[in-house]
Design a protein around this motif. Sequence first.
Motif, short mmCIF file in Angstrom:
data_model
loop_
_atom_site.label_atom_id
_atom_site.label_comp_id
_atom_site.label_asym_id
_atom_site.label_seq_id
_atom_site.Cartn_x
_atom_site.Cartn_y
_atom_site.Cartn_z
N ARG A 579 27.24 47.97 38.73
CA ARG A 579 27.92 46.80 39.30
C ARG A 579 27.77 45.57 38.39
O ARG A 579 27.20 44.55 38.80
CB ARG A 579 27.40 46.51 40.71
CG ARG A 579 27.53 47.72 41.62
CD ARG A 579 27.25 47.41 43.07
NE ARG A 579 27.39 48.64 43.85
CZ ARG A 579 27.58 48.69 45.16
NH1 ARG A 579 27.67 47.56 45.85
NH2 ARG A 579 27.68 49.84 45.79
N THR A 581 28.33 42.12 36.32
CA THR A 581 28.93 40.85 36.77
C THR A 581 29.44 40.02 35.60
O THR A 581 29.90 38.89 35.81
CB THR A 581 27.90 40.04 37.56
OG1 THR A 581 26.75 39.81 36.74
CG2 THR A 581 27.49 40.77 38.83
N ASP A 606 36.86 41.72 38.70
CA ASP A 606 37.48 41.23 39.94
C ASP A 606 37.35 42.28 41.05
O ASP A 606 37.08 41.93 42.21
CB ASP A 606 38.96 40.90 39.72
CG ASP A 606 39.16 39.59 38.95
OD1 ASP A 606 38.19 38.82 38.85
OD2 ASP A 606 40.28 39.38 38.45
N SER A 609 33.73 42.29 42.15
CA SER A 609 33.42 41.06 42.88
C SER A 609 34.04 41.07 44.28
O SER A 609 33.39 40.70 45.27
CB SER A 609 33.94 39.85 42.09
OG SER A 609 33.74 38.66 42.80
N SER A 610 35.29 41.50 44.37
CA SER A 610 35.96 41.56 45.67
C SER A 610 35.28 42.55 46.60
O SER A 610 35.14 42.31 47.81
CB SER A 610 37.43 41.94 45.49
OG SER A 610 38.11 40.98 44.72
N GLU A 612 32.07 43.46 46.52
CA GLU A 612 30.78 42.92 46.92
C GLU A 612 30.94 41.83 48.00
O GLU A 612 30.09 41.67 48.87
CB GLU A 612 30.06 42.31 45.71
CG GLU A 612 29.72 43.32 44.62
CD GLU A 612 28.47 44.12 44.92
OE1 GLU A 612 28.31 44.55 46.08
OE2 GLU A 612 27.66 44.33 44.01
N ALA A 613 32.06 41.11 47.94
CA ALA A 613 32.28 40.02 48.89
C ALA A 613 32.81 40.49 50.24
O ALA A 613 32.77 39.75 51.22
CB ALA A 613 33.27 39.02 48.29
N SER A 614 33.29 41.73 50.26
CA SER A 614 33.92 42.23 51.50
C SER A 614 32.88 42.71 52.51
O SER A 614 31.74 42.94 52.19
CB SER A 614 34.88 43.37 51.18
OG SER A 614 34.18 44.46 50.63
#
Length: 614
Positions: A579, A581, A606, A609-610, A612-614
């Motif tokens: 993962r 960054t 992207d 990141s998307s 991980e943010a979900s």
Amino acid sequence: MPDRTSRPDQYEVLRTVFGYDQFRGDQDQIVSHLIDGGDAVVLMPTGGGKSLCYQVPALVRDGCAVVVSPLIALMSDQVGALRQLGVAAAYLNSTQSPDERAEVERAFLSGRLDLIYVAPERLSNQYTRDLLSRGKLSLVAIDEAHCVSQWGHDFRPDYLALGELAELWPDVPRIALTATATRRTHEEITERLHLRNARHFVSSFDRPNITYRIEPKAQPTKQLLEFIRTEGVVDGEQATGIVYALSRKSVEATAAFLVKNGINALPYHAGLDKRLRDDTLHRFLREDGIVVVATIAFGMGIDKPDVRFVAHIDLPKSVEGYYQETGRAGRDGLPSVAWMAYGLADVVQQRRMIQMSDGDAAHQRSQSEHLNAMLALCETASCRREQLLRYFDQDSQPCGNCDTCLNPPQTWDGTVPAQKLMATIWRLDREYRQHYGAGHLIDILRGVDNKRIDQLGHKNLSTYGIGTELDAVGWSSVVRQLLASGYLETRGEYGQYFLTEAGIPVMHGKVPLTFREDAKRAGRGPKPSKATTPTNLSEADAPLFEALRRWRAVVAKEAELPAYTVLGNKTLEALAHVRPTSRNQLLSINGIGEAKLERYGDAVLDVISSFEAS
């Protein structure tokens, strides 16, 4: 693309262009030898990384590498994959318009190309030779070099002319590469390509990720369907696979049968319309879950890494051919299956084809030797991988990953049944001067009362009815194993059986025989192993892997590229686990070099990141 004013070394090319930290196996030695101007003969299994052995030197040495490939239909994809890496690659073949070929020629002559792909037929042309002689060549790579051998499994006469390149360009290093070669084929490659002073690199032929399974043929299409439904599935979805059949008719009928039963199958053989063949190849390379049913013409040189199974519904002509075809599974190193159903009719058909061929006695003898080795592999009660590697003069221990290792076959004393069968053949010859196929011999042994036996008077044979301890399937398998052991042979158009010289002591009981248990009763083969998941992902990493795979599918479709040329599955697995960054962290992932970082780096970050943010 490397700076031509200051050529990088091989390790920089490996890292920045191909995205790998280190070479595998003999790759480093081969690359160094070629960069230093030496010739090489390379025997390396499918998926072992043969292409890097000439691609890296091509980017280190000054000039353009000529890659000889027999696969015009695949050159576009091979070149496209290199261009994805930022490499200046092109091809010359009959699919191009005159203007397109002229542009490639200009690029070559102006020094703007790193690699140029041509077929052996084109390289035999004097115009092409004159063109290449006007430019600067870094090396010549002859791929699928077994095609030069008359004793190999895919002889191509135009490969013979490639030996002339030694005199045409004496200062240009040459490398011949193949995934399969016996000692005899290896020697012929060396001799015919004038590589007597070359250094030879022979890697292990072992493919430990492939499970080999061979079972008696009963209803082959139904057996195939059951195999695909149970072992051709990954995570509940149809896996990509290849099914081989000997005849065009069988290819079409098998594909139609699979489609009727819900399998996404496509036929492929030389008799189909070219546009249909091209479309099939295009879909196979770019889509998941496609099963191609084909003759042996399909698959050579295809660099699709995620083929999860290769199946044979007819007996291959040689161990070389079988190894080459099964090697198209699991090129990514993940678990895959090579499955085959074979029967007595296959043996008879192959023998008949050899006897009716146009080859001379030496060629027919060679083909018979190939078939005998294939039969021995099918009928062995020991480890299939051991038998396979022994054919290529390599030692091995039992693998624990083939059918005979996972489900060791029971054996039984077949001496008496063998004597009964051989005595029937001998008495028919002595008393009637006649020879018959397996079906009639088995009817005699089992005491079948039919019109043909009555008319021929074969009820009077002393062996009539003495073989009731086995059913017809069991007797067929006894015949098969005697053929595989060289105690029987078939001759003639109808596959009549004869005793061999080695079979006489067997008939007299002087040679004890042990048979596989599956010869005794039908349907006693090893149980199928469960379908395998090809990834080594943890439960936590799998969702991100799937998100990356969906992103890759969209990118590949838009660019009209095979998905694996964007980023391979192993690279996606590493991304899902690590993962990263940042762009610097992306460069630490195997399979991501500078060109792919520039092309896909931001998009990959992207996606991660998307997720991980979900």
